[in-house]
Design an enzyme around this catalytic site. Structure first.
Site, mmCIF file in Angstrom:
data_model
loop_
_atom_site.group_PDB
_atom_site.id
_atom_site.type_symbol
_atom_site.label_atom_id
_atom_site.label_comp_id
_atom_site.label_asym_id
_atom_site.label_seq_id
_atom_site.Cartn_x
_atom_site.Cartn_y
_atom_site.Cartn_z
ATOM 1 N N ASP A 1 -9.979 -15.098 -16.854
ATOM 2 C CA ASP A 1 -9.097 -15.063 -15.917
ATOM 3 C C ASP A 1 -8.736 -14.589 -15.433
ATOM 4 O OD1 ASP A 1 -9.066 -16.987 -18.631
ATOM 5 O OD2 ASP A 1 -8.233 -15.706 -19.285
ATOM 6 N N LYS B 1 -11.351 -17.105 -10.721
ATOM 7 C CA LYS B 1 -12.224 -17.231 -10.259
ATOM 8 C C LYS B 1 -12.345 -18.600 -9.759
ATOM 9 C CE LYS B 1 -14.101 -16.251 -14.040
ATOM 10 N NZ LYS B 1 -13.057 -15.596 -14.490
ATOM 11 N N GLY C 1 -11.978 -21.367 -19.172
ATOM 12 C CA GLY C 1 -11.117 -22.601 -18.213
ATOM 13 C C GLY C 1 -10.918 -22.048 -17.250
ATOM 14 N N HIS C 2 -10.953 -22.321 -16.164
ATOM 15 C CA HIS C 2 -11.013 -22.050 -14.789
ATOM 16 C C HIS C 2 -9.829 -23.328 -14.371
ATOM 17 C CE1 HIS C 2 -14.917 -20.057 -14.968
ATOM 18 N NE2 HIS C 2 -14.245 -19.415 -15.262
ATOM 19 N N GLN D 1 -15.892 -16.214 -18.043
ATOM 20 C CA GLN D 1 -15.510 -15.137 -18.284
ATOM 21 C C GLN D 1 -15.744 -14.065 -17.838
ATOM 22 O OE1 GLN D 1 -18.122 -16.528 -20.498
ATOM 23 N NE2 GLN D 1 -16.520 -18.422 -20.564
ATOM 24 N N VAL E 1 -1.181 -14.954 -3.584
ATOM 25 C CA VAL E 1 0.080 -14.822 -3.476
ATOM 26 C C VAL E 1 0.485 -15.742 -4.445
ATOM 27 C CG1 VAL E 1 -0.032 -13.312 -0.777
ATOM 28 C CG2 VAL E 1 -0.016 -15.436 -0.871
HETATM 29 P P1 GDP Z 1 -10.255 -18.385 -14.126
HETATM 30 O O1 GDP Z 1 -10.884 -18.526 -15.372
HETATM 31 O O2 GDP Z 1 -10.791 -16.997 -13.334
HETATM 32 O O3 GDP Z 1 -10.496 -19.625 -13.013
HETATM 33 O O4 GDP Z 1 -8.353 -17.657 -13.996
HETATM 34 P P2 GDP Z 1 -7.370 -18.601 -15.024
HETATM 35 O O5 GDP Z 1 -7.669 -20.397 -14.238
HETATM 36 O O6 GDP Z 1 -7.751 -19.021 -16.413
HETATM 37 O O7 GDP Z 1 -6.646 -18.077 -14.798
HETATM 38 C C1 GDP Z 1 -6.034 -18.060 -13.804
HETATM 39 C C2 GDP Z 1 -4.187 -18.353 -13.706
HETATM 40 O O8 GDP Z 1 -4.158 -17.508 -12.073
HETATM 41 C C3 GDP Z 1 -4.286 -20.237 -13.306
HETATM 42 O O9 GDP Z 1 -3.051 -20.296 -13.930
HETATM 43 C C4 GDP Z 1 -4.491 -19.827 -11.804
HETATM 44 O O10 GDP Z 1 -3.527 -21.156 -11.554
HETATM 45 C C5 GDP Z 1 -3.257 -18.345 -11.638
HETATM 46 N N1 GDP Z 1 -3.624 -18.310 -9.874
HETATM 47 C C6 GDP Z 1 -4.518 -18.143 -9.017
HETATM 48 N N2 GDP Z 1 -4.277 -17.303 -8.347
HETATM 49 C C7 GDP Z 1 -3.201 -16.692 -8.542
HETATM 50 C C8 GDP Z 1 -2.035 -16.138 -7.510
HETATM 51 O O11 GDP Z 1 -2.377 -15.674 -6.560
HETATM 52 N N3 GDP Z 1 -1.198 -15.789 -7.440
HETATM 53 C C9 GDP Z 1 -0.473 -16.676 -9.253
HETATM 54 N N4 GDP Z 1 0.680 -16.777 -8.958
HETATM 55 N N5 GDP Z 1 -1.469 -17.407 -9.690
HETATM 56 C C10 GDP Z 1 -2.395 -17.433 -9.573
HETATM 57 P P1 IMO Z 2 -12.950 -17.602 -18.094
HETATM 58 O O1 IMO Z 2 -13.993 -17.954 -17.155
HETATM 59 C C1 IMO Z 2 -11.059 -15.033 -20.805
HETATM 60 C C2 IMO Z 2 -12.769 -14.240 -24.594
HETATM 61 C C3 IMO Z 2 -12.196 -14.329 -25.507
HETATM 62 C C4 IMO Z 2 -12.624 -13.618 -27.281
HETATM 63 C C5 IMO Z 2 -14.167 -13.137 -26.575
HETATM 64 C C6 IMO Z 2 -14.922 -13.541 -27.154
HETATM 65 O O2 IMO Z 2 -12.089 -18.278 -18.448
HETATM 66 O O3 IMO Z 2 -12.080 -16.191 -17.452
HETATM 67 P P2 IMO Z 2 -15.719 -16.300 -27.162
HETATM 68 O O4 IMO Z 2 -14.877 -17.883 -27.788
HETATM 69 O O5 IMO Z 2 -16.786 -16.544 -26.211
HETATM 70 O O6 IMO Z 2 -16.735 -16.294 -28.321
HETATM 71 O O7 IMO Z 2 -14.720 -15.327 -27.115
HETATM 72 O O8 IMO Z 2 -14.498 -13.684 -25.049
HETATM 73 N N1 IMO Z 2 -13.140 -15.124 -23.608
HETATM 74 C C7 IMO Z 2 -12.295 -15.383 -22.710
HETATM 75 N N2 IMO Z 2 -11.204 -14.776 -22.027
HETATM 76 N N3 IMO Z 2 -11.008 -16.098 -20.138
HETATM 77 C C8 IMO Z 2 -12.641 -16.702 -20.697
HETATM 78 O O9 IMO Z 2 -12.944 -17.121 -19.632
HETATM 79 C C9 IMO Z 2 -12.742 -16.471 -21.929
HETATM 80 N N4 IMO Z 2 -14.332 -16.651 -22.690
HETATM 81 C C10 IMO Z 2 -14.053 -15.651 -23.293
HETATM 82 O O10 IMO Z 2 -10.921 -15.027 -25.649
HETATM 83 O O11 IMO Z 2 -12.017 -12.616 -26.688
HETATM 84 MG MG MG Z 3 -9.936 -18.745 -17.819
#
Ligand code: GDP
Ligand code: IMO
Ligand code: MG
Length: 424
Positions: free
Chosen positions: A12, A15, A39-40, A224, A414
């Site tokens: 998270d 990416k 979840g991206h 991840q 930001v």
């Molecule tokens: P990923 O799994 O690495 O793609 O990240 P996620 O989408 O799960 O979580 C990142 C969260 O941070 C999302 O809700 C994005 O919209 C948000 N986000 C990304 N970059 C920034 C940033 O620079 N600032 C803020 N406030 N939110 C951000």
């Molecule tokens: P993105 O791509 C954050 C974590 C789960 C748990 C562990 C094992 O959005 O960054 P699993 O379901 O893979 O067997 O769970 O890994 N986990 C993540 N945490 N972002 C993710 O993906 C994750 N994918 C798995 O919360 O701790």
């Molecule tokens: Mg994510």
């Protein structure tokens, strides 16, 4: 130029946002591992996309998307995503390729994931319950695995599923006292998946090598984070695949030397969902402040994310194992309003100062983070367009992280929007 984008923390990191931005100058975006546990998020203006299996480049109509061999594909989620984008005017026709060798997540994998986690009680891993571990386990075990290519031969798949479910149902009943699952129901879903996904299934390794031979530029999208890597993360509190950049060659059959640049993504602090050690965790009002200000709730499960200070020891470890050249540092805005900030620059383990992250959790449990204190800033930085637009203390914070990790920070987030990104 071929670039790999990979998370340096526990997932998270942002990416999705970074891939979306870089995809503007790429022909192809490849997901090389993980499944719908990912979840991206991509935010363009007021529109928000949450992608679980489709590469984040999919929101750009001119980008070709590849789901490679080592991805575990939940067809129901993938079809839902394709349809969801179609409803928003974005089509995947002729620009999505799914590996015929990718393994398929079926309902019994999700059931197994849930049953096992429930039975573990306080020892659970805190998985996303998306069937990821059980599907990868079946892949490694081989005898009970289902791949995308199996959807091409439904009579044979039906026989296979009878064997698989005979085995799984015995297991579910004996271990968890659970009701059996019906072969007919699972087979019926597979029929629908086959009808919908067949046009996309191909030999993605051949396809990718042909594209690379034609000089196409490829972006490899990690899922991840490096600290959740099965072999190099905080086992057993990890996911079931090589989620660091080490997963690229094995995941899609493109050798590491074909990648020109490895871009690591990190937040300006650290988060983690699920169980497992987290040395810089803030189980207090500062952690709560970061969670609320940064909307730190899981994109896939909605669970509150654990929040803590930036850990330069952990990030440096991910940089080392992942051959990272430069960083994108996101969520700098979220730290605004905190009077003082802390960055972990070393650990103390058994009275000794350590700079190398111990991925083994027994040793990690003994690590006491050693912090450096930096002044915070009050200003809202959401409108900053250049590095110079940032308050002095925010610039000093970024520079100090650069020094500690020994790599340049090229992108700064930001805010969540595509436009809220500083190119340094
Ligand atoms: P990923 O799994 O690495 O793609 O990240 P996620 O989408 O799960 O979580 C990142 C969260 O941070 C999302 O809700 C994005 O919209 C948000 N986000 C990304 N970059 C920034 C940033 O620079 N600032 C803020 N406030 N939110 C951000
Ligand atoms: P993105 O791509 C954050 C974590 C789960 C748990 C562990 C094992 O959005 O960054 P699993 O379901 O893979 O067997 O769970 O890994 N986990 C993540 N945490 N972002 C993710 O993906 C994750 N994918 C798995 O919360 O701790
Ligand atoms: Mg994510």
């Amino acid at each position: 130029m071929n670039i790999c984008v990979v998370g340096l923390q526990w997932g998270d990191e942002g990416k999705g946002k970074v891939v979306d931005i870089l995809a503007e100058n790429c022909d192809i975006v490849v997901r090389y591992g993980g499944g719908s546990n990912a979840g991206h998020t991509v935010v363009i203006g007021d529109e928000r996309f949450a992608l679980h299996l489709l590469p984040s480049g999919s929101v750009r109509q001119n980008v070709v998307c590849v789901i490679a061999n080592a991805v575990v594909v939940d067809p129901a989620v993938l079809i839902g995503e394709i349809d969801g984008l179609a409803q928003r005017g974005i089509t995947l026709t002729n620009r999505l390729f799914i590996s015929e060798n990718a393994h398929v997540v079926l309902d019994y994998h999700k059931r197994e994931d849930q049953l096992r986690e429930e039975s573990l009680g306080k020892h659970k891993i805190g998985t996303t319950n998306r069937g990821i571990g059980p599907c990868y386990a079946d892949k490694v075990g081989r005898s009970y695995a289902v791949r995308m290519s199996d959807l091409r031969n439904l009579p044979e798949l039906s026989t296979k599923l009878q064997n698989i479910l005979a085995y799984k149902n015995k297991l579910f009943a004996a271990l968890y006292g659970a009701e059996p699952m019906s072969v007919v129901t699972v087979m019926e879903s597979c029929r629908q998946y086959a009808a919908r996904l067949a046009p996309f299934v191909t030999d993605t390794t051949e396809w990718l090598h042909t594209a690379l031979g034609q000089g196409k530029s490829v972006l490899f999208e990690g899922a991840q984070g490096s600290l959740l890597d099965l072999d190099h993360g905080t086992f057993p509190y990890v996911t079931s695949s090589n989620s660091s950049s080490l997963g690229v060659p094995a995941g899609c059959g493109v050798p590491a030397r074909r990648i020109d640049k490895y871009l690591g993504v990190a937040k300006a602090y650290t988060t983690r969902v699920g169980a497992g050690p987290f040395p810089t965790e803030l189980d207090n009002e500062i952690g709560q402040y970061i969670r609320e200000k940064g909307h730190e709730y899981g994109t896939t499960t909605g669970r509150p994310r654990r929040c803590g200070w930036f850990d330069a020891v952990a990030a440096t470890y991910s940089i080392r194992i992942g051959s990272i050249d430069a960083l994108a540092l996101l969520h700098l805005d979220t730290l605004g309003g905190l009077k003082e900030l802390f960055v972990c620059s070393a650990y103390e383990i058994d009275g000794e100062k350590k700079m190398f992250f111990p991925a083994n959790i027994d040793r990690l449990a003994k690590a006491r983070p050693l912090y450096e204190r930096l002044d915070g800033w009050e200003e809202d930085i959401g409108q900053a367009q250049t590095f110079r637009d940032l308050p002095k203390n925010a610039r000093a914070y970024v520079r100090r992280i650069e020094e500690l990790i020994g790599k340049p920070i090229e992108m700064i987030g930001v805010g969540p929007k595509r436009s809220q990104t500083i190119m340094k």
